[in-house]
Design a protein around this motif. Structure first.
Motif, short mmCIF file in Angstrom:
data_model
loop_
_atom_site.label_atom_id
_atom_site.label_comp_id
_atom_site.label_asym_id
_atom_site.label_seq_id
_atom_site.Cartn_x
_atom_site.Cartn_y
_atom_site.Cartn_z
N ILE A 1 42.22 36.17 47.69
CA ILE A 1 41.66 37.53 47.66
C ILE A 1 40.16 37.45 47.42
O ILE A 1 39.37 38.13 48.09
CB ILE A 1 42.34 38.40 46.58
CG1 ILE A 1 43.75 38.80 47.04
CG2 ILE A 1 41.51 39.65 46.28
CD1 ILE A 1 44.55 39.58 46.02
N LEU A 2 39.76 36.63 46.48
CA LEU A 2 38.33 36.49 46.18
C LEU A 2 37.59 35.79 47.31
O LEU A 2 36.48 36.17 47.66
CB LEU A 2 38.14 35.72 44.86
CG LEU A 2 38.69 36.43 43.63
CD1 LEU A 2 38.62 35.51 42.41
CD2 LEU A 2 37.98 37.75 43.37
N LYS A 3 38.21 34.78 47.88
CA LYS A 3 37.57 34.03 48.98
C LYS A 3 37.30 34.93 50.18
O LYS A 3 36.22 34.91 50.76
CB LYS A 3 38.47 32.86 49.40
CG LYS A 3 37.94 32.08 50.59
CD LYS A 3 38.91 30.99 50.98
CE LYS A 3 38.49 30.31 52.26
NZ LYS A 3 39.47 29.31 52.69
N MET B 1 43.27 43.51 47.18
CA MET B 1 43.07 43.68 45.74
C MET B 1 43.54 45.06 45.31
O MET B 1 44.15 45.22 44.26
CB MET B 1 41.60 43.46 45.36
CG MET B 1 41.33 43.58 43.88
SD MET B 1 42.21 42.38 42.85
CE MET B 1 41.09 40.99 42.92
N ASP B 2 43.27 46.07 46.13
CA ASP B 2 43.73 47.42 45.81
C ASP B 2 45.25 47.50 45.73
O ASP B 2 45.80 48.24 44.91
CB ASP B 2 43.21 48.44 46.83
CG ASP B 2 41.74 48.76 46.64
OD1 ASP B 2 41.19 48.44 45.56
OD2 ASP B 2 41.13 49.32 47.56
N HIS C 1 35.69 35.89 35.61
CA HIS C 1 34.40 36.51 35.88
C HIS C 1 34.32 37.01 37.33
O HIS C 1 33.85 38.12 37.58
CB HIS C 1 33.25 35.54 35.59
CG HIS C 1 31.91 36.10 35.90
ND1 HIS C 1 31.35 37.12 35.18
CD2 HIS C 1 31.05 35.81 36.90
CE1 HIS C 1 30.17 37.43 35.72
NE2 HIS C 1 29.97 36.65 36.75
N LYS C 2 34.80 36.20 38.26
CA LYS C 2 34.77 36.59 39.67
C LYS C 2 35.66 37.80 39.92
O LYS C 2 35.29 38.70 40.68
CB LYS C 2 35.23 35.43 40.56
CG LYS C 2 34.28 34.26 40.58
CD LYS C 2 34.85 33.12 41.39
CE LYS C 2 34.01 31.88 41.28
NZ LYS C 2 34.61 30.74 41.94
N ILE C 3 36.83 37.82 39.29
CA ILE C 3 37.74 38.97 39.45
C ILE C 3 37.09 40.22 38.90
O ILE C 3 37.07 41.27 39.54
CB ILE C 3 39.09 38.70 38.75
CG1 ILE C 3 39.87 37.60 39.48
CG2 ILE C 3 39.93 39.97 38.68
CD1 ILE C 3 41.10 37.11 38.72
N SER C 4 36.55 40.11 37.70
CA SER C 4 35.91 41.25 37.05
C SER C 4 34.76 41.80 37.90
O SER C 4 34.61 43.01 38.06
CB SER C 4 35.41 40.82 35.68
OG SER C 4 34.80 41.87 35.01
N LYS C 5 33.97 40.91 38.43
CA LYS C 5 32.84 41.30 39.27
C LYS C 5 33.29 41.93 40.58
O LYS C 5 32.69 42.88 41.07
CB LYS C 5 32.01 40.03 39.55
CG LYS C 5 30.62 40.27 39.98
CD LYS C 5 29.87 38.95 39.92
CE LYS C 5 28.90 38.84 41.05
NZ LYS C 5 28.18 37.60 41.09
N PHE C 6 34.39 41.42 41.12
CA PHE C 6 34.88 41.88 42.43
C PHE C 6 35.56 43.24 42.38
O PHE C 6 35.34 44.07 43.25
CB PHE C 6 35.85 40.84 43.01
CG PHE C 6 36.39 41.19 44.36
CD1 PHE C 6 35.58 41.14 45.48
CD2 PHE C 6 37.70 41.59 44.51
CE1 PHE C 6 36.06 41.47 46.74
CE2 PHE C 6 38.20 41.92 45.75
CZ PHE C 6 37.38 41.86 46.87
N ILE C 7 36.38 43.49 41.38
CA ILE C 7 37.20 44.71 41.39
C ILE C 7 36.42 45.97 41.07
O ILE C 7 36.78 47.04 41.52
CB ILE C 7 38.43 44.61 40.48
CG1 ILE C 7 38.02 44.34 39.05
CG2 ILE C 7 39.41 43.59 40.97
CD1 ILE C 7 39.17 44.44 38.08
N LYS C 8 35.38 45.85 40.26
CA LYS C 8 34.55 47.01 39.92
C LYS C 8 35.38 48.17 39.39
O LYS C 8 35.21 49.31 39.77
CB LYS C 8 33.71 47.43 41.11
CG LYS C 8 32.75 46.36 41.58
CD LYS C 8 32.00 46.74 42.81
CE LYS C 8 31.16 45.57 43.25
NZ LYS C 8 30.75 45.61 44.59
#
Length: 129
Positions: free
Chosen positions: A71-73, A80-81, A111-118
């Motif tokens: 999902i992050l890649k 993610m939604d 950190h990446k998840i937190s930054k990505f999901i907003k």
């Protein structure tokens, strides 16, 4: 050449996920993410939801971690939604894994998840971990 029915393809991929070999499961995950890049997702929303639900509820910790990595890649806001309401519980389960590799993998992704999901609510829960 015969056209492949998307419904049959997703059913086959879910069946493959029942096999214990993690490499096959990861390959299926890769196919789903590749499909998500090339087809109109809204037309196949229920198939992607079924797949995501299967990964979150039935699959191994390794596949769950790989799914989050993908999902992050792919920066898949859509996928993610789909999992957002289950994301924090999934993270907690992976953090409390018996496998140090899974724990390390999810901690490295926080950190990446937190930054990505907003999403401020999920972000604050992640920060509390």
């Amino acid at each position: 050449i015969e056209m492949i029915n998307i419904s049959d393809l997703f059913k086959s991929m879910l069946n493959i996920c029942c096999i214990s070999q993690i490499a096959l499961k990861n390959a299926v995950c890769d196919i789903v993410f590749t499909l998500s890049q090339i087809i109109n997702l809204q037309n196949y929303d229920n198939y992607f939801q079924l797949f995501a639900e299967d990964v979150i509820t039935r699959q191994s910790e390794e596949m769950k971690l790989y799914f989050l990595t993908q999902i992050l890649k792919y920066k898949s806001v859509y996928l993610m939604d789909i999992i957002k309401e289950n994301l924090f519980d999934l993270i907690k389960r992976l953090i409390s894994s018996e496998s140090w590799r899974i724990r390390l993998g999810i901690v490295n992704m926080l950190h990446k998840i937190s930054k990505f999901i907003k999403d401020k609510e999920i972000d604050s829960k992640i920060q509390e971990l």
